[in-house]
Design a protein around this motif. Structure first.
Motif, short mmCIF file in Angstrom:
data_model
loop_
_atom_site.label_atom_id
_atom_site.label_comp_id
_atom_site.label_asym_id
_atom_site.label_seq_id
_atom_site.Cartn_x
_atom_site.Cartn_y
_atom_site.Cartn_z
N SER A 407 0.81 -1.23 0.00
CA SER A 407 0.00 0.00 0.00
C SER A 407 0.84 1.28 0.00
N ARG A 408 2.13 1.18 -0.37
CA ARG A 408 3.00 2.36 -0.36
C ARG A 408 3.09 3.04 -1.72
N TYR A 409 2.70 2.34 -2.80
CA TYR A 409 2.82 2.92 -4.13
C TYR A 409 1.53 2.71 -4.93
N LEU A 410 1.36 3.59 -5.91
CA LEU A 410 0.21 3.50 -6.82
C LEU A 410 0.75 3.67 -8.24
N GLN A 411 0.32 2.79 -9.14
CA GLN A 411 0.65 2.99 -10.56
C GLN A 411 -0.62 3.33 -11.32
N THR A 412 -0.49 4.18 -12.36
CA THR A 412 -1.64 4.62 -13.14
C THR A 412 -1.34 4.53 -14.62
N ASN A 413 -2.42 4.37 -15.41
CA ASN A 413 -2.38 4.54 -16.86
C ASN A 413 -3.34 5.66 -17.22
N ASP A 414 -3.03 6.37 -18.31
CA ASP A 414 -3.96 7.41 -18.77
C ASP A 414 -4.31 7.20 -20.24
N GLY A 415 -5.14 8.10 -20.76
CA GLY A 415 -5.63 7.96 -22.13
C GLY A 415 -4.56 8.05 -23.19
N ASN A 416 -3.39 8.57 -22.86
CA ASN A 416 -2.27 8.61 -23.78
C ASN A 416 -1.39 7.36 -23.72
N GLY A 417 -1.77 6.42 -22.84
CA GLY A 417 -0.98 5.22 -22.68
C GLY A 417 0.21 5.40 -21.76
N LYS A 418 0.26 6.51 -21.03
CA LYS A 418 1.40 6.79 -20.16
C LYS A 418 1.22 6.08 -18.82
N ARG A 419 2.32 5.51 -18.30
CA ARG A 419 2.31 4.81 -17.02
C ARG A 419 3.14 5.63 -16.03
N LEU A 420 2.53 5.97 -14.89
CA LEU A 420 3.20 6.77 -13.86
C LEU A 420 3.10 6.07 -12.52
N PHE A 421 4.02 6.46 -11.59
CA PHE A 421 4.07 5.87 -10.25
C PHE A 421 4.05 6.99 -9.21
N TYR A 422 3.40 6.73 -8.07
CA TYR A 422 3.27 7.72 -7.01
C TYR A 422 3.49 7.06 -5.65
N ARG A 423 4.05 7.85 -4.72
CA ARG A 423 4.16 7.41 -3.33
C ARG A 423 2.86 7.74 -2.62
N MET A 424 2.45 6.82 -1.77
CA MET A 424 1.20 6.98 -1.04
C MET A 424 1.47 7.30 0.43
N PRO A 425 0.54 8.08 1.06
CA PRO A 425 -0.72 8.59 0.53
C PRO A 425 -0.63 10.00 -0.05
N GLY A 426 0.56 10.63 0.02
CA GLY A 426 0.65 12.03 -0.40
C GLY A 426 0.46 12.24 -1.88
N GLY A 427 0.91 11.29 -2.72
CA GLY A 427 0.72 11.42 -4.15
C GLY A 427 1.91 11.98 -4.90
N LYS A 428 3.10 11.99 -4.29
CA LYS A 428 4.28 12.52 -4.98
C LYS A 428 4.72 11.52 -6.06
N GLU A 429 4.99 12.04 -7.26
CA GLU A 429 5.38 11.18 -8.37
C GLU A 429 6.78 10.59 -8.14
N VAL A 430 6.94 9.33 -8.50
CA VAL A 430 8.22 8.63 -8.39
C VAL A 430 8.90 8.67 -9.75
N ALA A 431 10.08 9.30 -9.78
CA ALA A 431 10.81 9.43 -11.05
C ALA A 431 11.86 8.34 -11.22
N SER A 432 12.32 7.73 -10.13
CA SER A 432 13.40 6.75 -10.18
C SER A 432 12.88 5.36 -10.52
N LYS A 433 13.36 4.78 -11.60
CA LYS A 433 12.98 3.42 -11.97
C LYS A 433 13.50 2.41 -10.97
N GLU A 434 14.63 2.71 -10.35
CA GLU A 434 15.21 1.80 -9.37
C GLU A 434 14.30 1.63 -8.16
#
Length: 642
Positions: A407-434
């Motif tokens: 429950s620490r991360y969230l992944q999303t897809n959008d209408g452009n096919g983009k996949r993003l990751f966020y730290r929970m619960p604040g919602g800060k985007e995760v840029a590091s693939k590692e």
């Protein structure tokens, strides 16, 4: 690297919930075997009330909107919508195709009927020619919604104003005024006489000369309600089948007319968007444009609870302990209900656009709510759904999301096919693939990502695949697409390895002012199909063979993807056969080199025989293969295929 061998599993259609009554009529009958035949989406259903069992006909490629039963009550004809709609004639015992009738209609086939002796239409060559009815001064020229054939060249028709018109041949000879107080949607002939049903919610029984016998007002029965509209009626002996606009099927025993038995019910108006399963019980939740949320028993195949909402429903989720049911609405709000009694917990509206996706975290602490305005909001469950965070990295509408197991991360897809990751619960985007590399996901419903790269066919659009669900234990992945196909893949699916597929897949206008029409056909007339071929520069040879020939006039015929190609070297031009709806696998040319046979892949793959000069289909063979036709050949006047 994931194993490439297919798991020992397959897809089988087990049950179809619901009946299509909206926008359709005269589509519910008793068969000779005392079963009930009707349709939902693109599936013909034969239901046995005695055994509580369904059989399915799946020869259509788009939604069925019309149905007729042969007078001997064994053969069924169904018609569909689409760019090139067709009629399927099939056996209600075996649910196998008898014939496919194509190349006559455009946009949709709104009505079908078998005549008693085949003389209402005249055969002129290969075409059916109608004779226009003469109203004269006997009745007003108006919309006819249904008809029934009788002996002595008599035909009875139900009109929009509730009158019944009686025809002798093509001439109107008399009217039965006020048969119903509103439009007559259905008329059925049987040995005892005729049954009619209409918008007024009434079923009326008539003798063989169309004199009234009795009337049953469904609105006044135990199962009745205000606004009930009868769309289909079938009378056999002392039993009457009734289909309603709200997707219900009732059976009425004439001597107990006040106690209709509810056989089937389902969603009615519009599209069904929301689907969720209970975490511990064999229950499924659905929600649709008809503003209702429904809970179904997957064991008994029955509706066990229903609640009407204020807005159309777009998505649903049940929390980990099965207590709360969250619903995302079209207006940007979401509602949480208690599953046990469908009472409201909270209703929150923080957005103005539709809530397309929502999911509870695995630990039950948070609810993630994805909106069409590109944002995902995070709410605390124990804090009465107080907002804790917001994810704002997407540039298009949110289509899918998944929580990590911790429950620490969230992944999303959008209408452009983009996949993003966020730290929970604040919602800060995760840029590091590692940081994401070792994350284990509690679910997998996203359509974009390395783990599901193999689910995408070549040349597919980013929005062609609508739904995905991964099963970690079984190591399988199921997908659903725009074409009504459900497919199984090995999970993770790093490259294309389809294992199996199966066929999965709206409101009336006010009849007080305008005729009741089939608006799905009207929608088809507004569609612009994107499949326009200008020039093809490739040829499929990597996994096919014996698929390149000269035609009678020296042109070259071959195939690429789902297109048959005729190439003229002298003029450097191409002509295309576009009749297939999936990739072509094989091709053969007739010994006279004027006809071509092509076979395709798919759940119910077809063989098309077409003319090299006109590029028009001569015949379509279906119902013989599964998964694909890998080889075809002519031998004299015969066609062989496997």
């Amino acid at each position: 690297m994931a194993a490439r061998s297919a798991p020992s599993c397959h897809l089988r259609l087990e049950w179809v919930y619901g009946y299509r009554g909206h926008q359709c009529r005269n589509n519910l009958y008793y068969t000779a075997a005392k079963e009930i035949v009707y349709f939902v989406a693109g599936v013909g259903v034969v239901y046995s009330p005695r055994e509580h069992r369904q059989k399915f006909y799946r020869g259509h490629s788009d939604d069925i909107i019309s149905l007729a039963l042969h007078p001997e009550r064994a053969l069924v004809a169904t018609g569909q919508v689409g760019k090139e709609p067709y009629i399927c004639v099939w056996d209600s015992y075996t649910v196998q195709t008898v014939s496919v009738l194509k190349d006559v209609h455009t946009h949709g086939i709104a009505c079908l009927a078998f005549d008693l002796d085949g003389q209402f239409w005249s055969l002129c060559g290969n075409a059916l020619t109608p004779k226009r009815g003469v109203f004269g001064k006997t009745g007003d020229l108006q919309t006819i919604l249904c008809l029934a054939c009788a002996r002595d060249e008599l035909t009875y028709s139900g009109a929009l104003n509730g009158d019944i018109y009686v025809w002798k041949g093509i001439n109107l000879i008399r009217t039965i005024q006020g048969a119903h107080t509103a439009g007559i949607f259905s008329m059925n002939a049987c040995e005892e006489g005729f049954a009619t049903g209409g918008r007024d919610g009434c079923i009326r029984l008539w003798d063989l000369t169309f004199k009234p016998i009795t009337v049953i007002d469904l609105r006044e029965t135990d199962q009745g309600y205000k606004g009930l509209s009868v769309r289909s009626v079938c009378w056999r002996g002392d039993h009457i089948l009734v289909g309603t606009q709200d997707g219900e099927i009732f059976e009425i025993v004439v001597h107990e007319r006040n106690k209709p038995f509810l056989i089937m019910q389902g969603h009615c108006e519009g599209e069904l968007w929301a689907l969720a399963v209970h975490p511990t019980k064999p229950l499924a939740v659905t929600g649709s444009d008809d503003r209702s949320v429904r809970i179904w028993s997957l064991v008994d195949h029955a509706l066990i609870a229903r609640c009407n909402m204020e807005e159309p429903i777009r998505c649903a989720a049940v929390n980990v302990d099965g207590i709360h049911l969250a619903l995302g609405m079209k207006d940007g709000s979401f509602t949480v209900l208690r599953v046990r009694d469908m009472t409201e917990v909270v209703h929150i509206k923080d957005r103005k656009e539709a809530i397309h996706e929502l999911k509870y975290s695995p630990d039950g602490t948070y609810l993630a709510v994805g909106c069409n305005d590109s944002s995902v909001d995070i709410y605390g469950v124990a804090q009465r759904y107080k907002k804790f965070g917001e994810c704002v990295g997407s540039l298009s509408f949110i289509t899918h999301l998944d929580w990590s197991s911790d429950s620490r991360y969230l992944q999303t897809n959008d209408g452009n096919g983009k996949r993003l990751f966020y730290r929970m619960p604040g919602g800060k985007e995760v840029a590091s693939k590692e940081e994401i590399k070792g994350v284990h996901w509690a679910s997998w419903t996203c359509v974009s990502g390395l783990e599901v790269n193999g689910i995408w066919p070549k040349y597919s659009d980013i929005n062609d695949i609508n739904s995905v669900d991964g099963n970690y234990i079984g190591q399988v992945l199921v997908t659903a697409d725009d074409y009504g196909i459900v497919k199984l893949f090995r999970y993770p699916c790093l490259r294309k390895e389809s294992l199996a597929d199966s066929n999965s897949d709206e409101s009336d206008s006010d009849l007080s002012d305008v005729p009741e029409l089939d608006s799905e056909i009207e929608q088809e007339t507004q569609l612009t199909y994107r499949r326009q071929v200008i020039f093809i520069t490739t040829y499929r040879g990597y996994d096919c063979r014996s698929n390149l020939f000269y035609t009678q006039i020296g042109e070259i015929v071959y195939h690429v993807a789902a297109v048959g190609v005729i190439y003229n070297r002298q003029q450097n031009t191409q002509r295309f056969y576009l009749g297939h709806d999936d990739d072509i696998l094989c091709l053969a040319v007739h010994p006279l080199k004027d006809y071509v046979a092509t076979g395709q892949v798919g759940r119910d793959p077809s063989i098309h025989i077409w003319d090299t000069e006109t590029i028009k289909p001569l015949s379509i063979l279906k119902g013989y293969h599964q998964y694909g036709v890998c080889a075809v050949d002519f031998s004299g006047a015969l066609l062989f295929h496997c």
